[in-house]
Write a protein that holds these residues in place. Structure first.
Motif, mmCIF file in Angstrom:
data_model
loop_
_atom_site.group_PDB
_atom_site.id
_atom_site.type_symbol
_atom_site.label_atom_id
_atom_site.label_comp_id
_atom_site.label_asym_id
_atom_site.label_seq_id
_atom_site.Cartn_x
_atom_site.Cartn_y
_atom_site.Cartn_z
ATOM 1 N N LEU A 104 36.913 45.360 38.433
ATOM 2 C CA LEU A 104 37.428 44.631 39.590
ATOM 3 C C LEU A 104 36.504 44.783 40.796
ATOM 4 C CD1 LEU A 104 41.205 45.578 39.255
ATOM 5 C CD2 LEU A 104 40.015 43.546 38.403
ATOM 6 N N PHE A 105 35.337 45.351 40.589
ATOM 7 C CA PHE A 105 34.413 45.615 41.688
ATOM 8 C C PHE A 105 33.909 44.328 42.325
ATOM 9 C CE2 PHE A 105 30.042 46.528 43.203
ATOM 10 C CZ PHE A 105 30.358 47.430 44.206
ATOM 11 N N ARG A 106 33.449 43.398 41.513
ATOM 12 C CA ARG A 106 32.862 42.160 42.051
ATOM 13 C C ARG A 106 33.846 41.004 42.132
ATOM 14 N NH1 ARG A 106 27.969 43.568 38.872
ATOM 15 N NH2 ARG A 106 26.516 44.400 40.388
ATOM 16 N N ASP A 107 34.752 40.935 41.138
ATOM 17 C CA ASP A 107 35.600 39.750 41.062
ATOM 18 C C ASP A 107 36.882 40.092 40.312
ATOM 19 O OD1 ASP A 107 36.730 37.250 40.797
ATOM 20 O OD2 ASP A 107 35.162 36.439 39.509
ATOM 21 N N ALA A 108 37.992 40.061 41.023
ATOM 22 C CA ALA A 108 39.275 40.388 40.406
ATOM 23 C C ALA A 108 39.992 39.153 39.873
ATOM 24 C CB ALA A 108 40.166 41.110 41.419
ATOM 25 N N THR A 109 39.391 37.974 40.002
ATOM 26 C CA THR A 109 40.083 36.744 39.617
ATOM 27 C C THR A 109 40.224 36.579 38.103
ATOM 28 O OG1 THR A 109 38.065 35.401 39.621
ATOM 29 C CG2 THR A 109 39.292 35.555 41.707
ATOM 30 N N GLN A 110 39.410 37.297 37.324
ATOM 31 C CA GLN A 110 39.477 37.153 35.866
ATOM 32 C C GLN A 110 40.182 38.337 35.196
ATOM 33 O OE1 GLN A 110 36.509 35.227 33.583
ATOM 34 N NE2 GLN A 110 35.152 35.020 35.359
ATOM 35 N N ASP A 138 35.480 49.876 39.898
ATOM 36 C CA ASP A 138 36.151 49.384 41.084
ATOM 37 C C ASP A 138 35.394 49.964 42.266
ATOM 38 O OD1 ASP A 138 38.198 48.188 42.676
ATOM 39 O OD2 ASP A 138 39.675 48.714 41.156
ATOM 40 N N GLU A 139 35.859 49.702 43.452
ATOM 41 C CA GLU A 139 35.239 50.351 44.608
ATOM 42 C C GLU A 139 35.425 51.857 44.463
ATOM 43 O OE1 GLU A 139 36.956 48.782 48.165
ATOM 44 O OE2 GLU A 139 36.476 46.723 47.606
#
Length: 188
Positions: A104-110, A138-139
């Motif tokens: 989920l670090f760059r893009d949580a939409t998928q 993740d962060e």
């Protein structure tokens, strides 16, 4: 990721020259006392490259998988190819499934797509008695990806093996992962 040490273009099969160039990497590793290397698959082409290097070099092994940031709508055809690669691996040089997991670090939409692909990878690992190479990111300081990944793994009981590579999560996640029999890979 032996292929990353050769080039940053992951969309092409390795050339004959690149396959031969791996000799230098394997030799340098041996001089440093490293006898075995695992080249990790992150998409279909990289997985095929990793398997090819494993066939070419003693002490090089491969995993096959679809990295969570590389998931796509046609992932089932990639998974079918991974199954075929494992089934046809007469030398048993494919030693794991992954990289797979939740990122989920760059893009949580998928996220939902990542979870579906992750579950399919877990099933593939269980069917073939192979460990998982888990990519959970993740962060820094945020355990959400790890919490989601551990809940997905929970659905499959405790029959799997694997490593959470590049581990950067909290002590709480480390304790839970270790209790499930997972190993933690910590980068220097």
């Amino acid at each position: 990721h032996l292929d990353v040490l050769l080039r940053m273009d992951f969309d092409q099969p390795l050339s004959e020259k690149e396959v031969k160039d791996v000799t230098l990497l394997v030799s340098a590793a041996a001089q440093a006392g490293v006898r075995d290397l695992v080249s990790v698959g992150t998409n279909l082409i990289v997985s095929k490259n990793a398997a090819r290097l494993a066939r070419e070099y003693p002490g090089v092994w491969a995993t096959v998988g679809l990295h969570p940031t590389d998931v796509h709508s046609a992932w089932r055809s990639d998974l079918a190819e991974f199954k075929k690669m494992i089934r046809e691996d007469r030398t048993k040089k494919i030693v794991g499934v992954g990289e797979t997991g939740i990122d989920l670090f760059r893009d949580a939409t998928q996220l939902e797509l990542q979870k579906d692909v992750f579950k399919a990878h877990i099933e593939l690992a269980l069917e073939n008695n192979l460990p998982l190479v888990l990519h959970i990111r993740d962060e820094v300081g945020n355990d959400r990806s790890a919490e989601i990944a551990l809940r997905v793994l929970e659905q499959f009981g405790t029959n799997f093996r694997g490593v959470m590579h590049c581990f950067q999560q909290s002590q709480v996640i480390a304790t839970e992962a270790l209790a499930r029999g997972l190993m933690l890979g910590v980068d220097a």
